[in-house]
Design a protein around this motif. Structure first.
Motif, short mmCIF file in Angstrom:
data_model
loop_
_atom_site.label_atom_id
_atom_site.label_comp_id
_atom_site.label_asym_id
_atom_site.label_seq_id
_atom_site.Cartn_x
_atom_site.Cartn_y
_atom_site.Cartn_z
N PRO A 96 0.84 -1.20 0.00
CA PRO A 96 0.00 0.00 0.00
C PRO A 96 0.87 1.25 0.00
O PRO A 96 2.06 1.20 0.35
CB PRO A 96 -0.80 -0.13 1.29
N CYS A 97 0.28 2.36 -0.39
CA CYS A 97 1.05 3.61 -0.51
C CYS A 97 1.79 3.96 0.77
O CYS A 97 2.93 4.44 0.71
CB CYS A 97 0.11 4.75 -0.90
N GLU A 98 1.17 3.75 1.92
CA GLU A 98 1.79 4.16 3.19
C GLU A 98 3.01 3.31 3.54
O GLU A 98 3.79 3.69 4.41
CB GLU A 98 0.77 4.10 4.32
N LYS A 99 3.19 2.15 2.88
CA LYS A 99 4.34 1.29 3.19
C LYS A 99 5.36 1.24 2.05
O LYS A 99 6.39 0.60 2.17
CB LYS A 99 3.86 -0.13 3.51
N PHE A 100 5.05 1.93 0.98
CA PHE A 100 5.92 1.92 -0.19
C PHE A 100 7.04 2.93 -0.01
O PHE A 100 6.88 3.92 0.69
CB PHE A 100 5.09 2.25 -1.44
N GLU A 101 8.17 2.69 -0.68
CA GLU A 101 9.31 3.60 -0.62
C GLU A 101 9.80 3.91 -2.03
O GLU A 101 9.76 3.05 -2.90
CB GLU A 101 10.47 2.99 0.17
N ILE A 102 10.23 5.13 -2.22
CA ILE A 102 10.93 5.50 -3.46
C ILE A 102 12.38 5.77 -3.08
O ILE A 102 12.67 6.59 -2.20
CB ILE A 102 10.32 6.75 -4.12
N TYR A 103 13.28 5.06 -3.73
CA TYR A 103 14.70 5.17 -3.44
C TYR A 103 15.39 5.84 -4.63
O TYR A 103 15.20 5.46 -5.77
CB TYR A 103 15.29 3.77 -3.23
N LEU A 104 16.16 6.87 -4.34
CA LEU A 104 16.90 7.60 -5.37
C LEU A 104 18.39 7.58 -5.05
O LEU A 104 18.79 7.74 -3.89
CB LEU A 104 16.44 9.06 -5.43
N GLU A 105 19.16 7.40 -6.10
CA GLU A 105 20.61 7.43 -5.94
C GLU A 105 21.19 8.20 -7.10
O GLU A 105 20.78 8.03 -8.25
CB GLU A 105 21.17 6.00 -5.93
N GLY A 106 22.12 9.10 -6.81
CA GLY A 106 22.73 9.89 -7.86
C GLY A 106 23.61 10.98 -7.29
O GLY A 106 24.05 10.88 -6.14
N HIS A 107 23.84 12.02 -8.08
CA HIS A 107 24.68 13.13 -7.66
C HIS A 107 23.85 14.40 -7.54
O HIS A 107 22.98 14.65 -8.38
CB HIS A 107 25.82 13.34 -8.66
N ASP A 108 24.13 15.18 -6.51
CA ASP A 108 23.42 16.44 -6.36
C ASP A 108 24.11 17.52 -7.19
O ASP A 108 25.06 17.25 -7.94
CB ASP A 108 23.32 16.85 -4.88
N ALA A 109 23.62 18.76 -7.09
CA ALA A 109 24.14 19.86 -7.90
C ALA A 109 25.63 20.11 -7.65
O ALA A 109 26.33 20.64 -8.51
CB ALA A 109 23.33 21.12 -7.63
N SER A 110 26.11 19.73 -6.46
CA SER A 110 27.53 19.93 -6.12
C SER A 110 28.41 18.77 -6.57
O SER A 110 29.62 18.80 -6.39
CB SER A 110 27.68 20.11 -4.61
N GLY A 111 27.79 17.72 -7.13
CA GLY A 111 28.55 16.56 -7.58
C GLY A 111 28.73 15.51 -6.52
O GLY A 111 29.39 14.49 -6.75
#
Length: 201
Positions: free
Chosen positions: A132-147
């Motif tokens: 369900p939406c309340e138990k779901f996670e979105i995971y992001l990995e990458g570089h921010d504006a500073s690298g």
């Protein structure tokens, strides 16, 4: 930030449904500075589902080609073409929210409206069980504006309204893809979802 990995198990999605899994759409939603941007981008993704459905079930390249066709009209036509009523209801809810952002200055989505949309999405059928939406996670990995390398996880409990809308959209899209692929298969309509574990691309 770039390269979103969506959901438990972190899977990538391609094939014919790549049109509704453009990473740019989801990065825009997750990184949006305002709620309207999230809703407008989500609405465009849902409209693409209507375009896919109408084209495939009528064996046309683009059923709506030749002029502007409002979202509500596309939804009505797709419902008549067999688009599941429970998904139509959720699309209609999103369209109502989108119109409020478009026509009311400084509109903010009420908690009750978001909760109603979340519950409607959670209630949608899914051939493969999803959290369900309340138990779901979105995971992001990458570089921010500073690298600098960053890893971020968004959950319902820690998210603001913008991120919660994105979470609801992701669950909705995952359920839509499963339902549409299952329905296309049953109708012998060629349209393929390709899923692979992250890291094997």
């Amino acid at each position: 930030m770039n390269q979103p990995l969506i959901g438990p198990g972190h899977v990538g999605v391609g094939g014919d449904f790549a049109r509704v899994f453009d990473p740019e759409d989801y990065m825009t939603m997750v990184n949006a500075l305002d709620e309207a941007t999230v809703v407008l981008r989500a609405h465009l993704v849902l409209e693409e589902f209507l375009n896919i459905w109408a084209a495939r079930v009528t064996s046309t390249e683009d059923l709506f080609e030749g002029g502007f066709v409002p979202f509500k009209t596309k939804l009505f036509i797709c419902k008549n073409l067999g688009f599941a009523p429970e998904f139509c209801d959720v699309f209609d809810r999103v369209n109502t929210i989108r119109n409020r952002y478009s026509h009311r200055r400084n509109y903010k989505l009420e908690e009750s409206g978001l909760a109603g949309l979340r519950d409607a999405v959670d209630a949608l059928p899914s051939p493969q069980p999803l959290l369900p939406c309340e138990k779901f996670e979105i995971y992001l990995e990458g570089h921010d504006a500073s690298g600098d390398r960053k890893q971020l996880t968004y959950t319902w409990a820690t998210a603001d309204t913008k991120k919660r809308m994105a979470l609801v959209q992701v669950i909705l899209v995952l359920k839509l893809v499963q339902w549409m692929q299952h329905t296309f298969n049953a109708r012998c309509i060629k349209y393929n979802l390709v899923v692979w574990p992250a890291g094997t691309q």
